[in-house]
Write a protein that holds these residues in place. Structure first.
Motif, PDB file in Angstrom:
ATOM      1  N   GLY A  55       0.787  -1.220   0.000  1.00 26.24           N
ATOM      2  CA  GLY A  55       0.000   0.000   0.000  1.00 26.24           C
ATOM      3  C   GLY A  55       0.818   1.268   0.000  1.00 26.24           C
ATOM      4  O   GLY A  55       0.262   2.362   0.172  1.00 26.24           O
ATOM      5  N   SER A  56       2.122   1.166  -0.201  1.00 28.20           N
ATOM      6  CA  SER A  56       2.982   2.344  -0.230  1.00 28.20           C
ATOM      7  C   SER A  56       2.757   3.126  -1.515  1.00 28.20           C
ATOM      8  O   SER A  56       2.023   2.716  -2.403  1.00 28.20           O
ATOM      9  CB  SER A  56       4.451   1.928  -0.128  1.00 28.20           C
ATOM     10  OG  SER A  56       4.844   1.225  -1.301  1.00 28.20           O
ATOM     11  N   ARG A  57       3.458   4.259  -1.637  1.00 27.79           N
ATOM     12  CA  ARG A  57       3.272   5.079  -2.830  1.00 27.79           C
ATOM     13  C   ARG A  57       3.798   4.399  -4.084  1.00 27.79           C
ATOM     14  O   ARG A  57       3.474   4.821  -5.193  1.00 27.79           O
ATOM     15  CB  ARG A  57       3.939   6.438  -2.652  1.00 27.79           C
ATOM     16  CG  ARG A  57       5.455   6.402  -2.543  1.00 27.79           C
ATOM     17  CD  ARG A  57       5.986   7.792  -2.214  1.00 27.79           C
ATOM     18  NE  ARG A  57       7.458   7.817  -2.171  1.00 27.79           N
ATOM     19  CZ  ARG A  57       8.210   8.083  -3.227  1.00 27.79           C
ATOM     20  NH1 ARG A  57       7.636   8.344  -4.380  1.00 27.79           N
ATOM     21  NH2 ARG A  57       9.524   8.098  -3.120  1.00 27.79           N
ATOM     22  N   ASP A  58       4.611   3.371  -3.925  1.00 26.90           N
ATOM     23  CA  ASP A  58       5.121   2.618  -5.074  1.00 26.90           C
ATOM     24  C   ASP A  58       4.272   1.394  -5.396  1.00 26.90           C
ATOM     25  O   ASP A  58       4.597   0.639  -6.316  1.00 26.90           O
ATOM     26  CB  ASP A  58       6.562   2.173  -4.816  1.00 26.90           C
ATOM     27  CG  ASP A  58       7.520   3.350  -4.716  1.00 26.90           C
ATOM     28  OD1 ASP A  58       7.303   4.336  -5.439  1.00 26.90           O
ATOM     29  OD2 ASP A  58       8.465   3.277  -3.906  1.00 26.90           O
ATOM     30  N   ASP A  59       3.231   1.206  -4.614  1.00 27.62           N
ATOM     31  CA  ASP A  59       2.336   0.067  -4.838  1.00 27.62           C
ATOM     32  C   ASP A  59       1.171   0.526  -5.715  1.00 27.62           C
ATOM     33  O   ASP A  59       0.246   1.187  -5.247  1.00 27.62           O
ATOM     34  CB  ASP A  59       1.818  -0.471  -3.506  1.00 27.62           C
ATOM     35  CG  ASP A  59       0.887  -1.671  -3.669  1.00 27.62           C
ATOM     36  OD1 ASP A  59       0.714  -2.132  -4.823  1.00 27.62           O
ATOM     37  OD2 ASP A  59       0.347  -2.130  -2.658  1.00 27.62           O
ATOM     38  N   TYR A  60       1.240   0.170  -6.989  1.00 34.16           N
ATOM     39  CA  TYR A  60       0.198   0.550  -7.944  1.00 34.16           C
ATOM     40  C   TYR A  60      -0.729  -0.624  -8.288  1.00 34.16           C
ATOM     41  O   TYR A  60      -1.460  -0.560  -9.268  1.00 34.16           O
ATOM     42  CB  TYR A  60       0.835   1.075  -9.229  1.00 34.16           C
ATOM     43  CG  TYR A  60       1.654   2.331  -9.052  1.00 34.16           C
ATOM     44  CD1 TYR A  60       1.053   3.579  -9.088  1.00 34.16           C
ATOM     45  CD2 TYR A  60       3.026   2.261  -8.848  1.00 34.16           C
ATOM     46  CE1 TYR A  60       1.802   4.739  -8.930  1.00 34.16           C
ATOM     47  CE2 TYR A  60       3.793   3.415  -8.689  1.00 34.16           C
ATOM     48  CZ  TYR A  60       3.176   4.647  -8.726  1.00 34.16           C
ATOM     49  OH  TYR A  60       3.924   5.794  -8.566  1.00 34.16           O
ATOM     50  N   GLY A  61      -0.635  -1.670  -7.507  1.00 33.14           N
ATOM     51  CA  GLY A  61      -1.435  -2.854  -7.805  1.00 33.14           C
ATOM     52  C   GLY A  61      -0.835  -3.709  -8.899  1.00 33.14           C
ATOM     53  O   GLY A  61      -1.515  -4.574  -9.459  1.00 33.14           O
ATOM     54  N   GLN A  62       0.465  -3.494  -9.192  1.00 30.84           N
ATOM     55  CA  GLN A  62       1.111  -4.245 -10.270  1.00 30.84           C
ATOM     56  C   GLN A  62       1.237  -5.735  -9.970  1.00 30.84           C
ATOM     57  O   GLN A  62       1.443  -6.536 -10.881  1.00 30.84           O
ATOM     58  CB  GLN A  62       2.496  -3.656 -10.593  1.00 30.84           C
ATOM     59  CG  GLN A  62       3.494  -3.649  -9.438  1.00 30.84           C
ATOM     60  CD  GLN A  62       3.533  -2.332  -8.687  1.00 30.84           C
ATOM     61  OE1 GLN A  62       2.478  -1.807  -8.337  1.00 30.84           O
ATOM     62  NE2 GLN A  62       4.724  -1.803  -8.443  1.00 30.84           N
ATOM     63  N   ALA A  63       1.107  -6.097  -8.673  1.00 33.16           N
ATOM     64  CA  ALA A  63       1.200  -7.504  -8.300  1.00 33.16           C
ATOM     65  C   ALA A  63      -0.167  -8.127  -8.034  1.00 33.16           C
ATOM     66  O   ALA A  63      -0.258  -9.264  -7.569  1.00 33.16           O
ATOM     67  CB  ALA A  63       2.092  -7.665  -7.065  1.00 33.16           C
ATOM     68  N   ILE A  64      -1.223  -7.381  -8.343  1.00 32.49           N
ATOM     69  CA  ILE A  64      -2.588  -7.902  -8.179  1.00 32.49           C
ATOM     70  C   ILE A  64      -3.132  -8.234  -9.567  1.00 32.49           C
ATOM     71  O   ILE A  64      -3.467  -7.344 -10.349  1.00 32.49           O
ATOM     72  CB  ILE A  64      -3.489  -6.877  -7.473  1.00 32.49           C
ATOM     73  CG1 ILE A  64      -2.917  -6.523  -6.097  1.00 32.49           C
ATOM     74  CG2 ILE A  64      -4.911  -7.423  -7.347  1.00 32.49           C
ATOM     75  CD1 ILE A  64      -3.681  -5.435  -5.379  1.00 32.49           C
ATOM     76  N   VAL A  65      -3.228  -9.493  -9.871  1.00 32.70           N
ATOM     77  CA  VAL A  65      -3.612  -9.936 -11.214  1.00 32.70           C
ATOM     78  C   VAL A  65      -5.116  -9.779 -11.416  1.00 32.70           C
ATOM     79  O   VAL A  65      -5.912 -10.321 -10.645  1.00 32.70           O
ATOM     80  CB  VAL A  65      -3.212 -11.406 -11.444  1.00 32.70           C
ATOM     81  CG1 VAL A  65      -3.586 -11.850 -12.862  1.00 32.70           C
ATOM     82  CG2 VAL A  65      -1.719 -11.596 -11.202  1.00 32.70           C
ATOM     83  N   PRO A  66      -5.537  -9.040 -12.456  1.00 33.56           N
ATOM     84  CA  PRO A  66      -6.976  -8.897 -12.728  1.00 33.56           C
ATOM     85  C   PRO A  66      -7.568 -10.200 -13.264  1.00 33.56           C
ATOM     86  O   PRO A  66      -6.846 -11.070 -13.766  1.00 33.56           O
ATOM     87  CB  PRO A  66      -7.019  -7.785 -13.775  1.00 33.56           C
ATOM     88  CG  PRO A  66      -5.700  -7.865 -14.464  1.00 33.56           C
ATOM     89  CD  PRO A  66      -4.709  -8.282 -13.414  1.00 33.56           C
ATOM     90  N   GLU A  67      -8.874 -10.325 -13.163  1.00 31.38           N
ATOM     91  CA  GLU A  67      -9.542 -11.546 -13.606  1.00 31.38           C
ATOM     92  C   GLU A  67      -9.249 -11.854 -15.069  1.00 31.38           C
ATOM     93  O   GLU A  67      -9.100 -13.013 -15.456  1.00 31.38           O
ATOM     94  CB  GLU A  67     -11.055 -11.418 -13.402  1.00 31.38           C
ATOM     95  CG  GLU A  67     -11.493 -11.520 -11.952  1.00 31.38           C
ATOM     96  CD  GLU A  67     -11.135 -12.860 -11.336  1.00 31.38           C
ATOM     97  OE1 GLU A  67     -11.306 -13.892 -12.022  1.00 31.38           O
ATOM     98  OE2 GLU A  67     -10.667 -12.881 -10.183  1.00 31.38           O
TER      99      GLU A  67
END
Length: 743
Positions: A290-302
């Motif tokens: 959840g830091s400022r460098d966390d853009y959800g790049q490691a959360i895979v969309p459906e």
């Protein structure tokens, strides 16, 4: 004319030589999805990109940089979007065709031509875009990572070439990488090479002491793929296990259990990692705090959890290429690097053609029907709202369309009741329009016929044999009908006045059929053709040594065949030139023979016709621009003396202009789309907004006719502070250049 059910088959992997086996395991796994996709009665195959949709818009390769993305289009041109700092998204002319691979660095881009030459653009601070002479030929692979200021190239002899930033020795290629290398990867301060023996070589610097240069023992001798992140690296072993090493402050090197087997591809970003599983799903791990460098790049969309066949990691974002050629993107979007241009998602191109007597039809990838030629029987006005069409058929005076829900639409002349579609049809898999009747193949393998009853022998064309229960294709002639059965045999019924029913008794192993006026064709699995029926016009006299055929089409009194090399052969009646195949016609993927003309669909989505020119049935619909209107951010119009014969323009603008509105006006909106810097102009009355940040901004206006070749107009906007004589020649790709909202 004939229609078959959709088919699909998997390709068997070829035996790989031992020396390259390790590397090729990965490539084969990624590229072994071989589908068979119908174009009328032709089946076209492709192993690298498993959808014929690729021919009209499916992407071949993807690459993620720091703030920009690249994609390789099916027509071998490079598409770019995201930040255009240092010109990294302004694709040069030489990268608009004949490209086989792309790679994105931090401030520059690379492309590899089919001739083995490296092309680079952008960058400049470290010479990363200054391609050395030794990298201008004999190159088979390129690499520049999402955080890299240097470039790598691999020669056919297995030697690594490096140039650009060398602060930590990342461009000092060691002796071990001078020979026998089969893959390369570039990180921020380090570089990797994979040898044919499965060994990984690393060089460069490790200022954080993370061990990014210390290759784990379990990798050596077992690696089949490598990927370099900013300060960490990944390797894929022959067993399908991912191994990671280097910095791990965000968990980017903590490989999850599901990535320890069954993986076929890997990609490393700054603080995250990706893996592609054999089932087409993507796994991601790394930053998620959840830091400022966390853009959800490691959360895979459906959308990236199935049917994915390739992956790429940008600096803080992720890309996935699906089997249908579309791209899924997620993560950082500060420079619009994950806003995939509309042109990539769904350009409209034809997927089937149908030749009637005096009119022609084409089915587009958008599921809509385009018609041209004579309208003497109302066979051209396509019913309003007709969409989601999966197959078409054209005859003398009527047209049929099969929708994806299995229902049929018909229009044109109904003098012979050929449009009286039975109301109780089951779900229909295929259709064919004869001159005086129509056929439908239902999903249970049965065939239904309708048309006018005359009370004579011609009525037999409607008398489907009771025992016909396993049909997989149908063909309607003038007064006879055909069905291809699942066992490879052919059923025929109707009038036999010209021998239409005299099917060879030993006809077996048939994979496609087509019914002409009074003759029929059968294509066998060995690529040869069998013909029977009327031979008044030599329509049964097959050319000598005709083989390697992949599709057949029977017209009124002539026949055509499509060979595996993409060429077309014709025989029979040539009164109107319907056999005079255009010189050097190549790359054909579908054919259709009408009464006295022939149509061909090319791999690039263009339609070509020859034969009788009357009624306009050879006048393939297209459209060009009538003008391009430019207005600046204050609403003031900027003069552009548009001429459709001129494709390059240089326009001087005021220094304070920070946005340009571009409105491109089509002559015929029903026959083409317009893309401005890769974005589709969905509303013909709404201008595209192009940010003007640099002294020079490239605007590409691409006209994309549905049935003809594309045309691009390039406008170079030059601020007053930049002398016109210094204005660069227009060099941007139709989908490259500046994207809206750059930072």
């Amino acid at each position: 004319m004939v229609k078959m059910r959709l088919g699909r088959s998997l390709r068997n992997k070829d035996q790989i030589g031992a020396r390259l086996a390790r590397l090729c395991i990965l490539l084969l796994l990624m590229q072994s999805f071989l589908l068979t996709v119908p174009y009328g009665n032709v089946y076209a195959q492709g192993s690298a990109h498993p959808s014929l949709g690729d021919r009209w818009g499916g992407i071949q390769q993807i690459a993620g940089g720091r703030y920009h993305s690249l994609a390789l289009a099916p027509d071998t041109e490079v598409l770019a979007w995201g930040s255009n700092g240092y010109g990294k998204a302004t694709v040069p002319l030489e990268a608009q065709s004949n490209i086989v691979s792309v790679s994105a660095g931090q401030d520059h881009s690379l492309a590899l031509t089919s001739a083995g030459e490296v092309i680079a653009w952008g960058g400049g601070r470290f010479g990363e875009a200054n391609v050395p002479m030794e990298a201008k030929s004999d190159i088979v692979a390129i690499a520049s990572g999402n955080s890299a200021f240097h470039s790598l190239a691999l020669t056919s002899s297995g030697k690594v070439i490096a140039w650009g930033a060398n602060i930590t020795g990342q461009s000092d290629v060691p002796d071990e990488a001078e020979r026998g290398v089969v893959a390369i990867a570039a990180g921020y301060w380090h570089s990797l090479a994979l040898t044919a023996a499965g060994e990984v070589v690393a060089w460069g610097g490790d200022p954080y002491g993370s061990g990014v240069l210390n290759i784990p023992d379990e990798v050596q001798g077992h690696a089949v793929a490598i990927s370099a992140g900013t300060h960490h690296s990944l390797a894929l072993t022959a067993s399908g296990k991912v191994v990671a090493w280097g910095r791990n402050e965000s968990g980017q090197s903590s490989v999850p259990e599901e990535a320890e087997s069954g993986v076929i591809a890997i990609a490393a970003g700054r603080a995250h990692s990706l893996a592609l599983k054999a089932d087409g799903s993507v796994i991601a791990w790394g930053i998620s705090n959840g830091s400022r460098d966390d853009y959800g790049q490691a959360i895979v969309p459906e959308a990236a959890k199935n049917s994915v066949i390739a992956i790429a990691a940008g600096y803080e974002y992720s890309l996935a290429r699906k089997a249908d050629g579309t791209i899924v993107a997620w993560g950082d979007n500060g420079s619009r690097q994950i806003d995939v241009p509309a042109r990539i998602a769904a350009p409209v191109k034809p997927r089937q053609v149908a030749a009637g007597a005096s009119h022609s039809l084409a089915l587009t990838s958008a599921g809509r029907v385009v018609g041209w030629g004579s309208n003497s029987f109302n066979q051209l006005p396509v019913p309003g709202g007709l969409d989601e069409v999966q197959a078409i058929s054209a005859s003398v005076s009527h047209s049929l369309a099969l929708k994806t829900d299995g229902t049929i639409n018909g229009w044109g002349d109904n003098l012979y009741n050929q449009l009286d579609i039975p109301p109780n049809l089951r779900k229909v898999d295929a259709i064919d329009a004869g001159d005086y009747h129509s056929l439908a193949l239902q999903d249970d393998g049965t065939v239904v016929a309708w048309g006018k009853v005359y009370g004579n022998e011609e009525d037999k064309r409607l008398e489907v044999p009771d025992e016909l229960k396993d049909a997989i294709a149908v063909g309607a002639g003038l007064f006879h009908s055909l069905a291809l059965k699942a066992d490879g045999t052919v059923a025929v019924w109707g009038s036999n006045r010209f021998g239409q029913l005299n099917i060879p008794s030993d006809l077996r192993d048939v994979k496609a059929i087509s019914a002409g006026g009074y003759h029929s064709l059968a294509l066998k699995t060995d690529g040869t053709i069998v013909a029977w029926g009327d031979n008044t016009h030599n329509q049964l006299n097959l050319p000598d040594r005709l083989q390697d055929v992949v599709a057949v089409s029977a017209g009124r009194h002539h026949s055509v065949a499509l060979k595996s090399d993409g060429t077309v052969v014709g025989w029979g009646n040539n009164t109107w030139g319907q056999l005079e195949v255009p010189l050097n016609l190549r790359n054909v993927v579908a054919i259709s023979a009408g009464d006295n003309h022939t149509l061909a669909l090319l791999a690039d989505g263009t339609v070509v016709g020859w034969g009788y020119e009357g009624s306009g049935k050879l006048d393939i619909p297209t459209s060009d621009l009538t003008w391009i209107e430019l207005t600046d951010s204050s609403g003031e119009e900027v003069e552009l003396p548009f001429n459709a014969d001129q494709q390059e323009y240089t326009v001087q603008i005021d220094n304070d202009v920070n946005e340009m509105n571009v409105l491109a006006v089509l002559e015929y909106t029903e026959h083409a789309d317009v893309y401005v810097n890769g974005e589709r102009q969905s509303d013909p009355a709404v201008a595209a907004r192009i940010p003007v940040i640099d002294e020079q901004t490239i605007v590409n206006v691409e006209v994309s006719p549905y049935l003809k070749e594309n045309k691009t107009y390039t406008i170079t906007l030059v601020k007053n502070s930049a002398p016109l004589e210094q204005a660069a020649k227009p060099v941007a790709s139709p989908a490259g250049g500046l994207a809206p909202g750059l930072r």
